[in-house]
Design an enzyme around this catalytic site. Structure first.
Site, mmCIF file in Angstrom:
data_model
loop_
_atom_site.group_PDB
_atom_site.id
_atom_site.type_symbol
_atom_site.label_atom_id
_atom_site.label_comp_id
_atom_site.label_asym_id
_atom_site.label_seq_id
_atom_site.Cartn_x
_atom_site.Cartn_y
_atom_site.Cartn_z
ATOM 1 N N GLU A 87 0.887 -1.857 12.994
ATOM 2 C CA GLU A 87 0.995 -3.323 13.045
ATOM 3 C C GLU A 87 1.360 -3.836 14.434
ATOM 4 O O GLU A 87 1.526 -5.039 14.625
ATOM 5 C CB GLU A 87 2.021 -3.801 12.009
ATOM 6 C CG GLU A 87 1.536 -3.572 10.585
ATOM 7 C CD GLU A 87 2.567 -3.950 9.532
ATOM 8 O OE1 GLU A 87 3.760 -4.075 9.873
ATOM 9 O OE2 GLU A 87 2.178 -4.100 8.353
ATOM 10 N N TRP A 101 0.838 -1.214 0.000
ATOM 11 C CA TRP A 101 0.000 0.000 0.000
ATOM 12 C C TRP A 101 0.864 1.251 0.000
ATOM 13 O O TRP A 101 0.389 2.351 -0.272
ATOM 14 C CB TRP A 101 -0.964 -0.001 1.201
ATOM 15 C CG TRP A 101 -0.325 0.300 2.538
ATOM 16 C CD1 TRP A 101 0.697 -0.393 3.113
ATOM 17 C CD2 TRP A 101 -0.649 1.361 3.446
ATOM 18 N NE1 TRP A 101 1.022 0.165 4.335
ATOM 19 C CE2 TRP A 101 0.215 1.232 4.573
ATOM 20 C CE3 TRP A 101 -1.589 2.392 3.433
ATOM 21 C CZ2 TRP A 101 0.162 2.111 5.662
ATOM 22 C CZ3 TRP A 101 -1.631 3.265 4.526
ATOM 23 C CH2 TRP A 101 -0.772 3.121 5.619
ATOM 24 N N ASP A 102 2.150 1.088 0.267
ATOM 25 C CA ASP A 102 3.088 2.212 0.228
ATOM 26 C C ASP A 102 2.940 3.001 -1.077
ATOM 27 O O ASP A 102 3.053 4.229 -1.095
ATOM 28 C CB ASP A 102 4.545 1.719 0.272
ATOM 29 C CG ASP A 102 4.846 0.806 1.452
ATOM 30 O OD1 ASP A 102 3.918 0.174 1.960
ATOM 31 O OD2 ASP A 102 6.027 0.710 1.832
ATOM 32 N N LYS A 132 3.134 1.794 16.161
ATOM 33 C CA LYS A 132 4.275 1.654 15.249
ATOM 34 C C LYS A 132 4.347 2.828 14.273
ATOM 35 O O LYS A 132 5.406 3.360 13.986
ATOM 36 C CB LYS A 132 4.137 0.340 14.482
ATOM 37 C CG LYS A 132 5.245 0.092 13.477
ATOM 38 C CD LYS A 132 5.022 -1.204 12.709
ATOM 39 C CE LYS A 132 6.159 -1.468 11.732
ATOM 40 N NZ LYS A 132 5.907 -2.596 10.855
ATOM 41 N N GLN A 133 3.187 3.189 13.724
ATOM 42 C CA GLN A 133 3.185 4.225 12.675
ATOM 43 C C GLN A 133 1.820 4.890 12.655
ATOM 44 O O GLN A 133 0.863 4.352 13.211
ATOM 45 C CB GLN A 133 3.490 3.609 11.323
ATOM 46 C CG GLN A 133 2.433 2.644 10.818
ATOM 47 C CD GLN A 133 2.968 1.706 9.755
ATOM 48 O OE1 GLN A 133 3.405 0.606 10.067
ATOM 49 N NE2 GLN A 133 2.925 2.131 8.504
HETATM 50 C C1 BGC Z 1 4.913 -1.160 7.520
HETATM 51 C C2 BGC Z 1 3.875 -1.275 6.416
HETATM 52 C C3 BGC Z 1 4.565 -1.175 5.084
HETATM 53 C C4 BGC Z 1 5.706 -2.172 4.957
HETATM 54 C C5 BGC Z 1 6.513 -2.001 3.691
HETATM 55 C C6 BGC Z 1 5.983 -2.210 7.304
HETATM 56 O O1 BGC Z 1 6.976 -2.087 8.290
HETATM 57 O O2 BGC Z 1 4.318 -1.337 8.776
HETATM 58 O O3 BGC Z 1 2.925 -0.238 6.551
HETATM 59 O O4 BGC Z 1 3.640 -1.394 4.069
HETATM 60 O O5 BGC Z 1 6.593 -2.013 6.044
HETATM 61 O O6 BGC Z 1 7.094 -0.734 3.637
#
Ligand code: BGC
Length: 770
Positions: free
Chosen positions: A489, A358-359, A602-603
């Site tokens: 996550e 999804w990035d 986390k984000q």
């Molecule tokens: C992030 C995801 C991301 C993936 C690839 C993961 O660490 O939590 O949001 O899509 O890395 O960049």
């Protein structure tokens, strides 16, 4: 954090050879041209620590899934970005001794990535046995002839009394492995190989996926600039061809090896034409010659920089950081081919396997929208459109019906290949980002025709998924969404993740709105689509409207914030500032169980939703949520700080906006997270761009116009960026004097600066004073 990269506005420079940093530098100094890419491995033999990596875009291997406990619905494989044949290799022996920087004494080592002109240059002096050798090596992946890579390897012996024997073996080696192979398997079979008088090729085929790739080379040897007529000896091994030149070289004579190499794949050529086409491509390259190709490379990069450079005055380190990010994004994806996408590591490493997350939609689309021709983002959208069938199959395999689509979390060709249940089955918010990218593209470009031709079909399939994924709660008398993982996550299998529910409802609303729009603009097209996908408008839209109206979202009255999920406040509320430094990053220091029970984020999660849908919230709401979630966020995904930077900027918190920006701007250059050796954080580089343009520049699209709400970070004298918008190319310069808009196009345009409309005439500029 490391601090060994020298600051320069246009170059990435490493001085002195430190073998401990070699793998980090191999990532940072990577090259790519959208079609192929590689880590900055050395051409000559290197017996030290290295991660070899040559990648051909779109060529992957389905590595059999490895899990402890199989769960129904798991994908059978994880598509791997494939380490392909090594085309850069040139073994060199001087007086019988190999040039090998792991064993030779090395002086005056310098590696330089020239971002302005798009090439890598390395110089060194090595003590090769008893001989001192000076070398200068230039290499690039051509963005003009995107199947071709070129090397000019110059070296000379210094201080020798008599002629030396030199053996030079340029080669192609298909005997390569992926470091991350699940079963230590070799992914390639050899089909054929051949040697010519000045080169040769290896024809490899991937197991299972059956991609044919021929990698070939043609070489020229010069002494003191003059071609030498020496017949090389063939060197043939399994999956390997080389040609060995033996020369006698006097003191200070300069030997030059020009190696023109190419990778052609069956994605772009019929298999029976591969070899002939390879010869044509190589002959064309050799006819152009090194200097011409290098000049063309510089010109093509100059053209790119015209459209996407960001200039920061007064902070060379920030300047280098932002250019590095822009450079790497352009090396990774050029938008020429709608079968390709942007892997989280680009062409700089194997980690993260598949190419598409999804990035792309959430972070990379804004960058390409503003800095590249419209068709580049359109191709990113079409990539998903073409994979709609697989997304519908994927949803069907999980029990969804009636053309509902669940796009994969990780993919190469549309098939899901992620295999951790909490992500594969639960991190479904990715569907929302794909719909949001359609919205973003149309909002930015005004290309409404896209909706009728492709967008609506995707939107309906996504809306169908959401309408089946929610369920009615008798208890709440509302719809709920159970068992999900949000962008954060560090929480799994949670109920009613605010972000996921919010974007799900938005998707249904948007699908309805677009359906209406398409129906009134082109009724025939609309009805044809409805028939094709059996869209029962009355029934399905009634169901979506009901969900839109009666969806449940967790909320904290006490804090006045959207709750990340049900029960979030039951967690012990500790702030990141109170976490001892030795406990961070928590994903390396804590057990997973402890992470899941903690309140640490986390984000960006709720804040990601606020960023996407900021127009729906007033400033107080944004501030309360920001003030609540920011102190709980550990930013252990590099995708996170940019969203916080943009929101901090919106809230007028310039200091913090700048602090968040700093976390990603030099993430790889300074190896901030201690993981750059695996590859660069390519997709998060787009986030750094967003921090500058949407954060400091405050750029938004408002009613079909670009709007800016800029501020100047205190450390900078000025910053400026280019954006392309609906046929105009603008440069926005923010300085102490104000905001200067330069219109580099033939059409006048209206932009909004600090809330006021401004007309900028064609080929003219305008200063909105501070
Ligand atoms: C992030 C995801 C991301 C993936 C690839 C993961 O660490 O939590 O949001 O899509 O890395 O960049």
């Amino acid at each position: 954090m490391k601090d060994y990269i020298k600051v320069d506005e246009w170059k990435i420079i490493e001085e002195g050879f430190n073998p401990h940093y070699n793998k980090i530098s191999e990532s940072i100094f990577s090259l790519g041209n959208g079609r192929m890419g590689q880590r900055a491995n050395f051409e000559e033999a290197y017996s030290g620590e290295t991660l070899q990596g040559n990648y051909v875009a779109g060529v992957y291997y389905p590595d059999k899934t490895r899990v402890g406990w199989w769960k129904n619905g798991y994908p059978e494989y994880f598509a791997k970005v494939l380490n392909a044949a090594n085309w850069i290799g040139i073994d060199i022996r001087v007086g019988g001794e190999p040039i090998d920087l792991a064993t030779n004494r090395v002086d005056e080592f310098r590696r330089e990535l020239n971002m302005k002109e798009g090439f890598l240059k390395r110089t060194f002096r090595a003590d090769v046995g008893k001989t001192l050798v000076d070398a200068e090596v230039i290499r690039f992946c051509s963005i003009v002839d995107d199947e071709v890579g070129v090397i000019q390897y110059n070296f000379r012996p210094i201080g020798v009394d008599s002629a030396l024997t030199i053996a030079i073996t340029p080669y192609i080696n298909g005997n390569v492995k992926n470091q991350d192979a699940n079963y230590d398997e070799n992914f390639w079979n050899e089909i054929d190989k051949n040697i010519w008088s000045d080169g040769g090729y290896v024809h490899m085929k991937t197991k299972k996926t059956g991609f044919d790739v021929v990698t070939g080379m043609k070489c020229v040897i010069l002494i003191d600039g003059k071609p030498v007529d020496v017949k090389p000896e063939p060197v043939v091994k399994e999956k390997f061809i080389g040609i060995e030149y033996k020369l006698y070289v006097e003191d200070m004579q300069e030997v030059t090896i020009l190696k023109f190499a190419a990778n052609l794949s069956s994605q772009n050529h019929t298999v029976d034409q591969l070899i002939d086409n390879l010869k044509t491509v190589l002959e064309k390259a050799i006819d152009k010659g090194f200097e011409t190709m290098l000049a063309e490379q510089a010109a093509a990069w100059a053209e790119k920089w015209k459209h996407n450079d960001i200039i920061i005055e007064g902070d060379a380190s920030a300047q280098q950081g932002i250019r590095f990010n822009i450079f790497q994004l352009n090396q990774t994806y050029t938008g020429e081919d709608d079968r390709l996408n942007i892997g989280p590591k680009g062409f700089t490493g194997e980690k993260y396997g598949g190419s598409t997350y999804w990035d792309t939609e959430a972070y990379c689309v804004p960058f390409y929208l503003a800095t590249a021709p419209q068709k580049v983002t359109r191709n990113l959208l079409l990539y998903r459109y073409k994979q709609l069938g697989k997304a519908i199959e994927n949803a069907a395999s999980l029990g969804f019906k009636n053309g509902a689509a669940l796009y994969p979390m990780v993919t190469m060709d549309g098939t899901e290949c992620h295999n951790e249940w909490e992500i594969t089955f639960e991190e479904i918010h990715r569907n929302g980002a794909i719909a949001y990218a359609i919205f973003n593209y149309v909002r930015y470009t005004g290309d409404e025709a896209y909706l009728a031709d492709y967008g609506l079909e995707v939107l309906i399939a996504i809306a169908r998924f959401w309408s089946q994924r929610v369920n009615w709660s008798e208890d709440k008398q509302q719809y709920v969404m159970l068992g999900v993982t949000g962008p954060n996550e560090y929480e799994n299998n949670i109920n009613n993740n605010w972000y996921t529910s919010t974007i799900a409802v938005w998707c249904m609303k948007y699908a309805l709105e677009v359906a209406e729009k398409v129906k009134s603009a082109d009724a025939d097209k609309y009805h044809a689509l409805a028939a094709k996908i059996s869209f029962n408008e009355a029934e399905e839209s009634a169901k979506w409207s009901d969900i839109i109206e009666k969806m449940y979202y967790p909320y904290s009255e006490k804090h006045g914030v959207f709750l990340q999920q049900d029960g979030y406040l039951d967690k012990e509320q500790i702030l990141v500032k109170d976490l001892p430094a030795d406990q961070r990053p928590i994903n390396q220091k804590w057990s997973w169980d402890r992470i899941l029970r903690s309140c640490f984020i986390k984000q960006a999660d709720v804040l990601q939703g606020i960023y996407f849908f900021e127009d729906q919230y007033d400033m107080d709401t944004i501030r309360r949520n920001f003030d609540f979630y920011e102190p709980r966020t550990v930013h252990e995904s590099s995708l996170s700080p940019c969203v916080h930077a943009i929101l901090a900027a919106k809230l007028g918190d310039e200091t913090r906006a700048y602090e968040f920006y700093l976390r990603t701007s030099r993430l790889d250059l300074d190896d901030y997270n201690n993981d750059t050796e695996d590859g660069c954080h390519t997709t998060s580089m787009a986030g750094t761009w967003m921090s500058v343009v949407e954060g400091f520049g405050g750029m938004r699209v408002k009613d079909g116009k670009l709007s800016f709400q800029p501020f100047l970070p205190a450390k900078w004298n000025s910053f400026s960026f280019h954006v392309g918008f609906r046929g105009t190319l603008l440069n926005i310069k923010v300085s102490k004097d104000g905001v200067q808009i330069t219109n580099h196009s033939e059409a006048e345009t209206v932009v909004i600066v600090h809330g006021k409309e401004q007309l900028v005439k064609a080929n003219d500029e305008l200063l909105v004073e501070a």
